[in-house]
Design a protein around this motif. Structure first.
Motif, short mmCIF file in Angstrom:
data_model
loop_
_atom_site.label_atom_id
_atom_site.label_comp_id
_atom_site.label_asym_id
_atom_site.label_seq_id
_atom_site.Cartn_x
_atom_site.Cartn_y
_atom_site.Cartn_z
N UNK A 70 48.46 48.82 19.23
CA UNK A 70 48.61 48.27 17.87
C UNK A 70 49.96 47.57 17.73
N UNK A 71 51.01 48.21 18.25
CA UNK A 71 52.37 47.67 18.14
C UNK A 71 52.51 46.35 18.89
N UNK A 72 51.64 46.13 19.89
CA UNK A 72 51.74 44.90 20.69
C UNK A 72 51.01 43.72 20.02
N UNK A 73 50.27 44.00 18.93
CA UNK A 73 49.48 42.93 18.32
C UNK A 73 50.36 42.04 17.45
N UNK A 74 49.87 40.83 17.22
CA UNK A 74 50.60 39.91 16.34
C UNK A 74 50.66 40.50 14.93
N UNK A 75 51.70 40.11 14.21
CA UNK A 75 51.91 40.61 12.85
C UNK A 75 50.66 40.44 11.97
N UNK A 76 50.08 39.24 12.01
CA UNK A 76 48.91 38.97 11.16
C UNK A 76 47.77 39.94 11.47
N UNK A 77 47.62 40.28 12.75
CA UNK A 77 46.53 41.17 13.14
C UNK A 77 46.83 42.60 12.71
N UNK A 78 48.12 42.99 12.80
CA UNK A 78 48.48 44.35 12.36
C UNK A 78 48.24 44.50 10.86
N UNK A 79 48.63 43.47 10.11
CA UNK A 79 48.41 43.50 8.66
C UNK A 79 46.91 43.45 8.36
N UNK A 80 46.21 42.63 9.12
CA UNK A 80 44.77 42.46 8.93
C UNK A 80 44.00 43.77 9.09
N UNK A 81 44.49 44.62 9.97
CA UNK A 81 43.81 45.90 10.19
C UNK A 81 43.87 46.77 8.93
N UNK A 82 44.91 46.56 8.10
CA UNK A 82 45.00 47.29 6.83
C UNK A 82 44.17 46.60 5.75
N UNK A 83 44.12 45.26 5.83
CA UNK A 83 43.46 44.49 4.76
C UNK A 83 41.95 44.71 4.77
N UNK A 84 41.36 44.71 5.96
CA UNK A 84 39.89 44.71 6.04
C UNK A 84 39.28 46.10 6.09
N UNK A 85 38.43 46.38 5.11
CA UNK A 85 37.56 47.56 5.19
C UNK A 85 36.33 47.07 5.95
#
Ligand SMILES: Cc1cc2nc3c(=O)[nH]c(=O)nc-3n(C[C@H](O)[C@H](O)[C@H](O)COP(=O)(O)O)c2cc1C
Length: 234
Positions: free
Chosen positions: A127-142
Motif C-alpha cells: 500500500x505504501x508503495x502505491x501512488x498517492x492518488x491510488x492510496x487516497x482512492x482506496x479510502x474513497x471507493x466503497x
C-alpha cells in the motif's frame, strides 16, 4: 512401407513445453510472466482474470493485477477491497480460478486454488508503495457499492481528506503525504493447487500440461504435497 508412424514435422514449429515436464510449473510460469512484464507487451502484462463464486451459485469474473509470484510455495498475490463483491465472495468461498493470457507469445496460464489474506505487513508495504492518488482512492471507493453520480463519488475525496485529517493544502500542492492503509483494503494470496501451462501451436495442435498437488490451508498457511503433472491434448 515402414511400419513406423512418421511424425508430421510442421506441428513441431512454435513453442514447446519441455518433453520432461518440470517438477513444478512455477519456474516456467515465472519466466513467462517476467518476459511479458519486462517487455511491456501490453500496458498491464500482469493482468489476470479471476473468477470467484457469486452468491447466486454461478461464477463471477473480473480483471485484477498480479503483484507477486512466489515460486517457493507456489502462490500469487493481488490487492483489492475486502468489502467489495469479490472480497465478500472470497470470504464466503475462499477458492478462486485465475487465467493469464499473453497473446503475443501465444501463452496461457490457468491456476486454481484456495485463497488467504496476505499478511498485514505485506499489505502495508505494498500500500505504501502505491501512488498517492491510488492510496487516497482506496479510502474513497466503497468498491462495488452503488452511487448516485460520478460527482457524488468525487465529492467523497473531500470527506476522506477531513475524516483522515490529511493536510489538504499539501495535497493541493502535489506533495506526497502519508496515508494509512484502510483496514478493508489489502492482499489476497492464492495458493496454486491446479495449474495449466498452454503454449500455442500450429494448426491448433497446442502444447498443454497440467500440474496438480494436494493442498490444504491451516491457520492461513499452506500444507502442500508434491506436484504431479500430465500432458493434455489441445
Ligand atoms: C486492467 C485492470 C486492472 C485491474 N486491477 C484491479 C486490481 O488489481 N484490484 C482490484 O480490486 N480491481 C482491479 N480492477 C477492477 C476490477 O476488474 C473490478 O472492476 C473491481 O475489482 C470490482 O470487482 P468486484 O465488484 O467483482 O469486486 C482492474 C481492472 C482492469 C481493467
Amino acid at each position: 512401407m515402414s511400419e513406423q508412424t512418421e511424425t508430421v514435422h510442421f506441428y513441431d514449429e512454435g513453442e514447446r513445453l519441455p518433453d520432461d515436464l518440470p517438477a513444478s510449473p512455477f519456474p516456467i510460469f515465472k519466466q513467462w510472466f517476467d518476459q511479458a512484464w519486462n517487455e511491456r507487451i501490453t500496458p498491464n502484462a500482469n493482468a489476470m482474470t479471476i473468477s470467484t463464486l457469486h452468491e447466486d451459485g454461478y461464477p463471477d469474473s473480473r480483471i485484477v493485477l498480479c503483484k507477486e509470484i512466489e515460486p517457493s510455495n507456489g502462490s500469487i498475490v493481488f490487492y483489492t477491497n475486502y468489502n467489495g463483491a469479490k472480497g465478500k465472495q472470497l470470504a464466503a468461498n475462499a477458492f478462486a480460478s485465475v487465467v493469464f493470457h499473453w497473446d503475443k507469445y501465444e501463452r496461457q496460464v490457468r491456476i486454481r486454488g484456495p485463497i488467504v489474506h496476505a499478511s498485514e505487513e505485506e499489505s502495508d508495504r505494498y500500500f505504501a508503495s502505491r501512488r498517492l492518488e491510488s492510496r487516497l482512492g482506496a479510502w474513497i471507493s466503497d468498491q462495488s457499492q452503488p452511487i448516485e453520480s460520478r460527482e457524488a463519488l468525487l465529492n467523497k475525496a473531500s470527506e476522506v481528506i477531513s475524516k483522515l485529517n490529511l493536510d489538504a493544502s499539501a495535497l493541493m500542492n502535489g506533495e506526497d503525504i502519508e496515508i494509512p492503509r484502510p483496514p478493508h483494503w489489502g492482499g489476497f494470496r492464492l495458493h496454486a493447487m491446479h495449474m495449466e501451462l498452454w503454449a500455442g501451436g500450429v494448426g491448433r495442435i497446442h502444447d498443454r500440461a497440467r500440474w496438480t498437488r494436494d493442498l490444504r490451508i491451516e491457520n492461513d498457511q499452506p500444507i502442500a504435497g508434491e506436484w504431479s503433472s500430465t500432458r493434455l491434448q489441445p
